[in-house]
Motif scaffolding. Structure first.
Motif, mmCIF file in Angstrom:
data_model
loop_
_atom_site.group_PDB
_atom_site.id
_atom_site.type_symbol
_atom_site.label_atom_id
_atom_site.label_comp_id
_atom_site.label_asym_id
_atom_site.label_seq_id
_atom_site.Cartn_x
_atom_site.Cartn_y
_atom_site.Cartn_z
ATOM 1 N N ARG A 34 22.962 50.456 59.329
ATOM 2 C CA ARG A 34 23.781 50.752 60.501
ATOM 3 C C ARG A 34 22.963 50.639 61.785
ATOM 4 O O ARG A 34 21.795 50.998 61.831
ATOM 5 C CB ARG A 34 24.345 52.167 60.363
ATOM 6 C CG ARG A 34 25.226 52.639 61.460
ATOM 7 C CD ARG A 34 25.850 54.030 61.182
ATOM 8 N NE ARG A 34 24.870 55.051 60.840
ATOM 9 C CZ ARG A 34 24.639 55.523 59.604
ATOM 10 N NH1 ARG A 34 25.313 55.059 58.584
ATOM 11 N NH2 ARG A 34 23.730 56.449 59.387
ATOM 12 N N SER A 94 38.266 47.945 65.596
ATOM 13 C CA SER A 94 37.401 47.830 64.424
ATOM 14 C C SER A 94 37.759 46.548 63.684
ATOM 15 O O SER A 94 38.936 46.243 63.477
ATOM 16 C CB SER A 94 37.609 49.038 63.499
ATOM 17 O OG SER A 94 36.797 48.928 62.355
ATOM 18 N N THR A 95 36.732 45.795 63.327
ATOM 19 C CA THR A 95 36.941 44.568 62.575
ATOM 20 C C THR A 95 35.828 44.427 61.544
ATOM 21 O O THR A 95 34.732 44.944 61.736
ATOM 22 C CB THR A 95 37.016 43.337 63.508
ATOM 23 O OG1 THR A 95 37.435 42.209 62.765
ATOM 24 C CG2 THR A 95 35.696 43.051 64.183
ATOM 25 N N SER A 96 36.132 43.762 60.446
ATOM 26 C CA SER A 96 35.137 43.536 59.389
ATOM 27 C C SER A 96 35.100 42.070 59.032
ATOM 28 O O SER A 96 36.099 41.354 59.167
ATOM 29 C CB SER A 96 35.493 44.340 58.132
ATOM 30 O OG SER A 96 35.355 45.709 58.379
ATOM 31 N N ARG A 97 33.943 41.653 58.558
ATOM 32 C CA ARG A 97 33.762 40.262 58.146
ATOM 33 C C ARG A 97 32.744 40.242 57.023
ATOM 34 O O ARG A 97 31.726 40.921 57.103
ATOM 35 C CB ARG A 97 33.255 39.466 59.352
ATOM 36 C CG ARG A 97 33.118 37.983 59.175
ATOM 37 C CD ARG A 97 34.379 37.193 59.455
ATOM 38 N NE ARG A 97 35.023 37.394 60.728
ATOM 39 C CZ ARG A 97 34.839 36.650 61.813
ATOM 40 N NH1 ARG A 97 33.992 35.648 61.797
ATOM 41 N NH2 ARG A 97 35.518 36.897 62.908
ATOM 42 N N ARG A 154 32.642 48.329 64.975
ATOM 43 C CA ARG A 154 33.535 49.277 65.650
ATOM 44 C C ARG A 154 33.121 49.424 67.105
ATOM 45 O O ARG A 154 31.939 49.555 67.400
ATOM 46 C CB ARG A 154 33.482 50.641 64.965
ATOM 47 C CG ARG A 154 34.111 50.635 63.595
ATOM 48 C CD ARG A 154 33.999 51.979 62.866
ATOM 49 N NE ARG A 154 34.211 53.114 63.726
ATOM 50 C CZ ARG A 154 33.450 54.215 63.696
ATOM 51 N NH1 ARG A 154 32.430 54.314 62.878
ATOM 52 N NH2 ARG A 154 33.708 55.225 64.503
ATOM 53 N N SER A 164 28.042 48.429 60.869
ATOM 54 C CA SER A 164 27.649 48.884 59.528
ATOM 55 C C SER A 164 27.529 47.673 58.621
ATOM 56 O O SER A 164 28.316 46.728 58.719
ATOM 57 C CB SER A 164 28.700 49.838 58.960
ATOM 58 O OG SER A 164 28.915 50.915 59.836
ATOM 59 N N THR A 182 31.002 45.716 59.389
ATOM 60 C CA THR A 182 32.088 46.382 60.097
ATOM 61 C C THR A 182 31.605 46.649 61.511
ATOM 62 O O THR A 182 30.543 47.234 61.709
ATOM 63 C CB THR A 182 32.497 47.693 59.404
ATOM 64 O OG1 THR A 182 32.916 47.398 58.072
ATOM 65 C CG2 THR A 182 33.639 48.375 60.146
ATOM 66 N N ASN A 212 29.171 42.818 53.941
ATOM 67 C CA ASN A 212 30.342 43.166 54.740
ATOM 68 C C ASN A 212 29.845 43.847 56.012
ATOM 69 O O ASN A 212 29.149 44.863 55.951
ATOM 70 C CB ASN A 212 31.273 44.107 53.975
ATOM 71 C CG ASN A 212 32.505 44.443 54.788
ATOM 72 O OD1 ASN A 212 33.197 43.560 55.279
ATOM 73 N ND2 ASN A 212 32.782 45.725 54.945
#
Length: 146
Positions: A81, A9-12, A110, A97, A108, A106
């Motif tokens: 999503r 999982s990463t977010s930016r 996954r 998401s 996310t 933001n």
């Protein structure tokens, strides 16, 4: 980047409204421009972005190797999503998401694998590849916003 037992999982955060981000994810011509790690180009054969829709494409590596992909969209919640299942090779589910942050977004990303052993094999290249995927999305979003 968070690494779980079978999930990455990463977010930016991107400095664009989530409408723009959602468009980059749901417009085949745009999606083809940014999907995949650095150096990858894509040929889309079928891209029906709706629940139950099929997404078949070939990723072309910079080394000339082709990677056929078959995905199925599971859920599309406008501006919030997108969920899709990757059905070719290693099976996994991607959940993207989109969270509104007062005009910024933001994202996310996954990636949850069905089988732990396949996750362990794919993890070394997926960790960097997912970050590069978001880098490429960011480049496209900057271009779209200007």
């Amino acid at each position: 980047m968070t690494i779980g037992e079978t999930e990455l999982s990463t977010s930016r955060v991107f400095d664009v409204p989530r409408e723009l981000v959602f468009r980059a994810w749901t417009t085949p011509e745009l999606l083809a421009r940014w999907w995949g790690p650095h150096g990858i180009t894509n040929t889309f054969h079928e891209c029906n972005i709706k629940p139950g829709g099929t997404w078949k494409f070939t990723m072309h590596g910079p080394d000339g190797v082709d990677y056929p992909n078959h995905n199925e969209f599971v859920e599309i919640v406008p501006l919030e999503r997108i969920v899709l299942d990757h059905l070719s090779g290693h099976e996994f589910r991607i959940t993207a998401s989109f969270e509104d942050l007062d005009g910024r977004t933001n994202v996310t990303f996954r990636q949850r694998f069905k089988i732990k052993e396949e996750f362990e094999k794919a993890k070394p290249y997926c960790v960097e590849g997912n970050e590069q995927n978001l880098d490429r999305l960011g480049e496209l979003l900057t271009e779209m916003a200007s």
